[in-house]
Enzyme design. Structure first.
Site, PDB file in Angstrom:
ATOM      1  CD  GLN A  91      -2.957   1.025   2.355  1.00 10.22           C
ATOM      2  OE1 GLN A  91      -2.864   0.163   3.216  1.00 10.22           O
ATOM      3  NE2 GLN A  91      -3.920   1.925   2.342  1.00 10.22           N
ATOM      4  CG  HIS A  97      -6.736   2.423  -3.325  1.00 11.28           C
ATOM      5  ND1 HIS A  97      -5.989   2.807  -2.226  1.00 11.28           N
ATOM      6  CD2 HIS A  97      -5.855   1.901  -4.203  1.00 11.28           C
ATOM      7  CE1 HIS A  97      -4.711   2.543  -2.445  1.00 11.28           C
ATOM      8  NE2 HIS A  97      -4.602   1.964  -3.633  1.00 11.28           N
ATOM      9  CG  HIS A  99      -6.045  -1.853  -7.366  1.00 12.59           C
ATOM     10  ND1 HIS A  99      -5.379  -0.952  -8.169  1.00 12.59           N
ATOM     11  CD2 HIS A  99      -5.552  -1.690  -6.114  1.00 12.59           C
ATOM     12  CE1 HIS A  99      -4.509  -0.277  -7.432  1.00 12.59           C
ATOM     13  NE2 HIS A  99      -4.598  -0.704  -6.182  1.00 12.59           N
TER      14      HIS A  99
END
Length: 125
Positions: A91, A97, A99
């Site tokens: 990270q 987030h 993907h």
């Protein structure tokens, strides 16, 4: 709560699609065409920091984007879904987030093992 120096907190009005507590943007460094990120509007460190609504909303948006991308681009034959949680997991932006990476036939030499390839000698089994 937003963090003033967080790139994703600043990006929350520049989205491809949104659903309730999350939004999606195209990845700035895409692995493949159509590579999207699903991001909570609220600043959360990683997936394990999301509340139950944000987790559920993320799944809804993942499904919507998968269907949209597949419809727009019939060359897409699969997807990788991934999250890096923590520096040692890779990270680099410390705002959660997810993907969504479209895959296409023959886009790499040997896709077997998929996400196991984050540790290259563990991909093949």
């Amino acid at each position: 709560m937003r963090h003033e120096n967080c790139v994703f907190c600043k990006k929350n009005n520049d989205y491809v699609e949104k659903f309730s507590s999350v939004f999606a943007v195209y990845d700035s460094y895409p692995v493949s065409p159509g590579h999207c990120l699903i991001i909570p509007f609220e600043h959360r460190l990683d997936f394990f920091d999301l509340n139950e609504n944000e987790k559920a909303d993320s799944l809804v948006l993942l499904e919507r984007l998968k269907n949209r991308l597949s419809k727009e681009d019939p060359s897409i034959t699969g997807f990788n879904i991934g999250m890096n949680c923590g520096e040692d997991a890779g990270q680099t932006v410390f705002h959660c987030h997810i993907h969504l990476i479209p895959r296409r036939k023959a886009d790499c030499k040997n896709p077997k093992g998929g996400v196991r390839g984050v540790i290259p000698n563990k991909q093949s089994y």
